[in-house]
Design a protein around this motif. Structure first.
Motif, PDB file in Angstrom:
ATOM      1  N   UNK A 354       0.836  -1.204   0.000  1.00  0.00           N
ATOM      2  CA  UNK A 354       0.000   0.000   0.000  1.00  0.00           C
ATOM      3  C   UNK A 354       0.872   1.256   0.000  1.00  0.00           C
ATOM      4  N   UNK A 355       1.986   1.196   0.702  1.00  0.00           N
ATOM      5  CA  UNK A 355       2.864   2.353   0.806  1.00  0.00           C
ATOM      6  C   UNK A 355       3.747   2.543  -0.429  1.00  0.00           C
ATOM      7  N   UNK A 356       4.161   1.424  -1.050  1.00  0.00           N
ATOM      8  CA  UNK A 356       5.228   1.514  -2.050  1.00  0.00           C
ATOM      9  C   UNK A 356       4.840   1.149  -3.478  1.00  0.00           C
ATOM     10  N   UNK A 357       3.701   0.512  -3.661  1.00  0.00           N
ATOM     11  CA  UNK A 357       3.368   0.010  -4.990  1.00  0.00           C
ATOM     12  C   UNK A 357       2.801   1.105  -5.885  1.00  0.00           C
ATOM     13  N   UNK A 358       3.463   1.337  -7.003  1.00  0.00           N
ATOM     14  CA  UNK A 358       2.926   2.294  -7.980  1.00  0.00           C
ATOM     15  C   UNK A 358       1.612   1.794  -8.566  1.00  0.00           C
ATOM     16  N   UNK A 359       1.519   0.503  -8.745  1.00  0.00           N
ATOM     17  CA  UNK A 359       0.290  -0.067  -9.291  1.00  0.00           C
ATOM     18  C   UNK A 359      -0.903   0.288  -8.402  1.00  0.00           C
ATOM     19  N   UNK A 360      -0.743   0.111  -7.094  1.00  0.00           N
ATOM     20  CA  UNK A 360      -1.837   0.422  -6.164  1.00  0.00           C
ATOM     21  C   UNK A 360      -2.109   1.923  -6.146  1.00  0.00           C
ATOM     22  N   UNK A 361      -1.069   2.723  -6.044  1.00  0.00           N
ATOM     23  CA  UNK A 361      -1.257   4.182  -5.975  1.00  0.00           C
ATOM     24  C   UNK A 361      -1.894   4.738  -7.251  1.00  0.00           C
ATOM     25  N   UNK A 362      -1.432   4.260  -8.392  1.00  0.00           N
ATOM     26  CA  UNK A 362      -2.011   4.730  -9.653  1.00  0.00           C
ATOM     27  C   UNK A 362      -3.457   4.276  -9.800  1.00  0.00           C
ATOM     28  N   UNK A 363      -3.746   3.061  -9.323  1.00  0.00           N
ATOM     29  CA  UNK A 363      -5.133   2.577  -9.377  1.00  0.00           C
ATOM     30  C   UNK A 363      -6.061   3.476  -8.554  1.00  0.00           C
ATOM     31  N   UNK A 364      -5.563   3.941  -7.425  1.00  0.00           N
ATOM     32  CA  UNK A 364      -6.365   4.869  -6.613  1.00  0.00           C
ATOM     33  C   UNK A 364      -6.589   6.183  -7.355  1.00  0.00           C
ATOM     34  N   UNK A 365      -5.564   6.668  -8.023  1.00  0.00           N
ATOM     35  CA  UNK A 365      -5.689   7.910  -8.801  1.00  0.00           C
ATOM     36  C   UNK A 365      -6.694   7.725  -9.936  1.00  0.00           C
ATOM     37  N   UNK A 366      -6.604   6.598 -10.653  1.00  0.00           N
ATOM     38  CA  UNK A 366      -7.540   6.342 -11.753  1.00  0.00           C
ATOM     39  C   UNK A 366      -8.977   6.221 -11.247  1.00  0.00           C
ATOM     40  N   UNK A 367      -9.131   5.647 -10.065  1.00  0.00           N
ATOM     41  CA  UNK A 367     -10.473   5.465  -9.500  1.00  0.00           C
ATOM     42  C   UNK A 367     -11.182   6.808  -9.340  1.00  0.00           C
ATOM     43  N   UNK A 368     -10.452   7.823  -8.885  1.00  0.00           N
ATOM     44  CA  UNK A 368     -11.061   9.128  -8.605  1.00  0.00           C
ATOM     45  C   UNK A 368     -10.869  10.140  -9.747  1.00  0.00           C
ATOM     46  N   UNK A 369     -10.288   9.679 -10.849  1.00  0.00           N
ATOM     47  CA  UNK A 369     -10.091  10.606 -11.979  1.00  0.00           C
ATOM     48  C   UNK A 369     -11.419  10.894 -12.680  1.00  0.00           C
ATOM     49  N   UNK A 370     -11.573  12.123 -13.186  1.00  0.00           N
ATOM     50  CA  UNK A 370     -12.849  12.500 -13.825  1.00  0.00           C
ATOM     51  C   UNK A 370     -12.945  11.959 -15.251  1.00  0.00           C
ATOM     52  N   UNK A 371     -14.154  11.578 -15.629  1.00  0.00           N
ATOM     53  CA  UNK A 371     -14.428  11.308 -17.048  1.00  0.00           C
ATOM     54  C   UNK A 371     -14.694  12.636 -17.737  1.00  0.00           C
ATOM     55  N   UNK A 372     -14.457  12.645 -19.045  1.00  0.00           N
ATOM     56  CA  UNK A 372     -14.596  13.903 -19.785  1.00  0.00           C
ATOM     57  C   UNK A 372     -15.793  13.843 -20.727  1.00  0.00           C
ATOM     58  N   UNK A 373     -16.531  14.973 -20.785  1.00  0.00           N
ATOM     59  CA  UNK A 373     -17.671  15.101 -21.688  1.00  0.00           C
ATOM     60  C   UNK A 373     -17.181  15.608 -23.042  1.00  0.00           C
ATOM     61  N   UNK A 374     -17.975  15.309 -24.088  1.00  0.00           N
ATOM     62  CA  UNK A 374     -17.626  15.713 -25.452  1.00  0.00           C
ATOM     63  C   UNK A 374     -17.474  17.221 -25.569  1.00  0.00           C
ATOM     64  N   UNK A 375     -16.810  17.647 -26.632  1.00  0.00           N
ATOM     65  CA  UNK A 375     -16.606  19.067 -26.918  1.00  0.00           C
ATOM     66  C   UNK A 375     -17.793  19.594 -27.730  1.00  0.00           C
ATOM     67  N   UNK A 376     -18.751  20.214 -27.062  1.00  0.00           N
ATOM     68  CA  UNK A 376     -19.972  20.684 -27.719  1.00  0.00           C
ATOM     69  C   UNK A 376     -19.659  21.760 -28.749  1.00  0.00           C
ATOM     70  N   UNK A 377     -18.661  22.585 -28.472  1.00  0.00           N
ATOM     71  CA  UNK A 377     -18.316  23.656 -29.422  1.00  0.00           C
ATOM     72  C   UNK A 377     -17.892  23.090 -30.769  1.00  0.00           C
ATOM     73  N   UNK A 378     -17.176  21.926 -30.722  1.00  0.00           N
ATOM     74  CA  UNK A 378     -16.727  21.330 -31.980  1.00  0.00           C
ATOM     75  C   UNK A 378     -17.914  20.823 -32.793  1.00  0.00           C
TER      76      UNK A 378
END
Length: 779
Positions: A354-378
């Motif tokens: 939990x303290x040292x694994x990049x895999x675990x830490x990155x997975x936590x970051x991906x879990x809380x990362x935002x999804x993006x909506x389409x570009x309506x202006x385009x």
């Protein structure tokens, strides 16, 4: 220890019995003064007997001559000469014994043996034992056995002669004789009670009787300096047998004259000091001690130490040098690490990870990362351009713009629906929808980003990297895709230096802002540069989920535990019924607890929560992994498995992730056959064939002793991701097990990480197979 199954102490310079005045070269002997006194008395007696024989012979001849009618003095002289025997003075006999000893010690075995036979001719009573020793050293074990039998019959050194007779019996594979003579030695032991070597005899008798604790007691309770090399070797062997490895090392290191580098190396390897082990093996190889075993052991120890490239090269060389014998020295047995399944050891591994694994830490970051909506202006831009082209009668161009607008609108609608599923923690369904959309609109940067994020949350880092990279290339301003492409490149062991350099240069040209601070902080984390990342904690931005998980990770690494706890608590308030935020809460709030207290507090905490379990059944991989680990630590895996089985029985569709979590839980609960069956169904029937699932299937196959199936799955796994080091390492070990060192070397050479350590796999030496091969050498 080298050859811990070798129970024969061969009579050699270092460990046994030539009767000489250099006591350290002897095996079994009396103390020097006592021996010298006995020799003086005996040699004096022999000399007197020889003189008396000459006098008696002469008198008889004279008497015979006086009765004859004629006196023939010449005949008398001849008969007197014939009656004479060479007189060997005591000092000369001693010199002959010393010379014989010297000849043997310098390698002139045949000359030494001849000289011993001459000594025996003149002094049979004193040299039967010595002759037996010489024959034994010359590997004439059957002849030596008879000689020691004679020594026993002559009451010469009965105890030690019986011991050596027992050793000879072992060499000629006569078990009945061995048992007889070792019992005889035991019977003669009381007669040696006053001998300074009594404790040594006692040690040997117990050693050969396999009463190793008794032998060790004899070694510890002697202060006699005789045979220090042998005594220390015996002490090391017995201590190694009982895994008293440090005591064994101490015994071997007391031998200053001829250090047993090979045995020391194996002992240091046992205690995990791989550097010292390799040093001693290098010395053993230079001295040509056990060349095959030393070279093979060195490659194995480098493998355990994580020096994969070096191990691969050494394994290939020793296999080329000894193509057949190499598989007989140390047969490999592949297994999973015991610590994975022991609650206390598993807790230590998990908390460290939990303290040292990049895999675990990155997975936590991906879990809380935002999804993006389409570009309506385009989309609006496409519509406007289409309408404008109609007005200027460019119908063809207008149709193309409007078609793009329609297609883009459909994709945007699809993205919105997929995001709703992802936010409801039905990640696989969202991923499947996004895969269909990307076929319609393959140049949609946001679509690739969202698809990549679902792959990342599912644990499929290879596909995540592919789509993050595609998203960034389609839109160079989509820096978050670029940052995540760097992170996933690290997880799949892909070179990312050029990408990272370009990304940092591009970001550095931008004006400072909240988003730029976020990207720089993420890059600092990817570089393990927490000192630079700590600046993030001073920012006063809105408390978004992604920001809070960054606070938690950075504060935990920089020992700011209050800030870490605060951020984790806020996540549980935002997501009270999701599992992962509470796992993060446990990581921060219980980090100082000792092993028993930690498990107790985790159990209490989890019982108070009210989870909806959607994330466990359908959500990100990190949720399933952490929740299973905490149940292993608290001893609650059985109940989790029962819960999952009930859900699986009542679910008709989209069961992939439920089966996946049940398979993993069954693996950790040691239900290996069940886990193996579930993974096979998942892979063969439900077609879940990403590299990591294939790898876990191989893990379960290995645990269930289906090693051939494990090899097949690992071959598929590394084909999916050629840089998947875990799969290649496991495959190499299994190849070594089936005597394919060439294939193993090829896999190991692909692992360019000099500090690699497998999470699941390890190997040992198959001692049962080694013993079988020793007992059945032709088998």
């Amino acid at each position: 220890m080298a050859d811990t199954h070798e129970d024969i102490i061969i009579i050699e310079d270092s460990d046994a019995a030539l009767h000489s005045y250099n006591q350290h070269d002897e095996f079994l002997d009396e103390n020097e003064d006592e021996a010298r006194q006995k020799k003086i008395i005996l040699f004096g007696g022999i000399a007197i007997i020889v003189v008396l024989l000459i006098i008696v012979t002469a008198l008889l001849l004279i008497k015979n001559a006086s009765t004859q009618t004629t006196s023939d003095f010449s005949t008398l002289d001849n008969k007197l000469q014939e009656a004479k025997k060479p007189v060997i003075q005591q000092s000369k006999l001693e010199n002959m014994i010393a010379k014989a000893n010297y000849l043997y010690s310098t390698g002139a075995k045949e000359k030494a043996l001849t000289l011993y036979e001459n000594i025996a001719h003149y002094s049979q009573a004193i040299s039967q034992y010595n002759l037996g020793v010489a024959q034994m050293k010359n590997e004439q074990y059957a002849l030596a056995l008879k000689t020691f039998q004679n020594a026993i019959l002559n009451d010469e050194k009965r105890c030690v002669s019986a011991i050596n007779a027992a050793v000879c019996s072992l060499h000629v594979k006569d078990e009945a004789s061995f048992k007889y003579y070792i019992d005889l030695a035991y019977a003669y032991l009381p007669y040696e009670i006053n001998s300074p070597l009594y404790s040594y005899y006692y040690t040997l008798v117990n050693y050969y009787n396999k009463n190793y604790l008794g032998a060790l007691s004899g070694l510890k309770n002697t202060d006699h300096p005789a045979y220090p090399v042998v005594q220390n070797h015996l002490s090391a062997k017995i201590n190694a047998l009982y895994n008293n490895n440090y005591d064994a090392i101490d015994s071997l290191e007391k031998i200053n004259e001829d250090i047993d580098d090979f045995s020391l190396a194996l002992l240091y390897a046992r205690v995990g000091d791989f550097n010292l082990a390799i040093d001693h093996l290098n010395s053993a190889i230079i001295k040509n001690e056990q060349p095959l075993k030393a070279k093979l052991a060195r490659s194995y120890i480098n493998l355990k130490a994580g020096h994969i490239q070096k191990a691969a090269s050494q394994l290939k060389k020793v296999t080329d040098e000894y193509p057949q014998e190499v598989y007989k020295a140390y047969p490999v047995n592949v297994k999973l690490k015991d610590a994975l399944f022991d609650p206390q050891k598993a807790q230590a591994l998990y908390r460290k990870k939990i303290q040292n694994s990049k895999f675990i830490n990155y997975q936590k970051i991906f879990y809380f990362s935002p999804y993006k909506i389409f570009n309506a202006n385009q989309t609006i831009s496409y519509i406007r351009k289409g309408n404008a082209n109609i007005y200027i009668d460019n119908v063809k161009s207008a149709q193309e713009y409007l078609k793009k607008s329609y297609s883009s609108s459909n994709v945007d609608i699809g993205i919105t629906k997929a995001i709703k599923k992802a936010l409801s923690l039905k990640i696989r369904e969202a991923n499947q929808d996004l895969q269909k959309l990307v076929k319609i609109q393959p140049k949609h940067s946001i679509l690739h980003y969202n698809l990549a994020l679902t792959y990342a949350q599912m644990g499929n880092m290879l596909q995540a990297n592919k789509h993050f990279l595609r998203s960034y290339h389609l839109d160079a301003k989509n820096y978050l895709s670029g940052v995540y492409a760097v992170m996933t490149s690290q997880l799949i062991n892909k070179n990312y230096t050029k990408l990272e350099s370009l990304l940092k240069d591009s970001i550095s040209t931008q004006e400072t802002s909240e988003e730029i601070d976020l990207y720089n902080t993420l890059l600092h984390l990817s570089d393990n540069d927490y000192l630079s990342a700590i600046e993030w904690l001073d920012k006063d931005y809105k408390q978004r989920p992604l920001y809070l998980i960054l606070d938690t990770l950075i504060a935990s690494k920089t020992k700011n535990l209050d800030r870490a706890k605060s951020a984790a608590s806020k996540l549980t308030v935002m997501f009270p019924h999701d599992i992962l935020p509470h796992m993060i809460y446990i990581d921060t709030h219980f980090s100082s607890y000792k092993t028993p207290k930690y498990a107790e507090e985790v159990l209490k905490y989890l019982k108070k929560q009210h989870f909806n379990f959607t994330d466990l059944y359908y959500g990100p991989f990190i949720t399933r992994y952490t929740y299973i680990q905490e149940h292993l630590i608290t001893g609650r895996l059985y109940y989790l498995r029962e819960q999952l089985k009930q859900v699986l029985q009542t679910t008709d569709t989209n069961t992939e992730d439920i089966e996946s979590v049940l398979a993993l839980a069954s693996l950790y609960n040691k239900n290996f056959e069940e886990s193996y069956t579930l993974y096979n169904h998942l892979i063969d029937e439900l077609k879940v064939r990403d590299a990591y699932t294939l790898y876990l299937g191989a893990v379960a196959s290995t645990a269930a002793q289906h090693h051939a199936n494990a090899i097949a799955l690992l071959e598929l796994s590394k084909m999916k991701n050629e840089n998947f080091f875990e799969a290649r390492y496991a495959l190499a070990l299994l190849y070594m097990e089936i005597k394919n060192n060439e294939g193993a070397s090829i896999q190991l050479q692909k692992i360019n990480n000099d500090a690699f350590e497998s999470e699941y796999f390890e190997f040992n030496i198959d001692t049962d197979k080694l013993m079988f091969m020793k007992e059945h050498p032709q088998g």
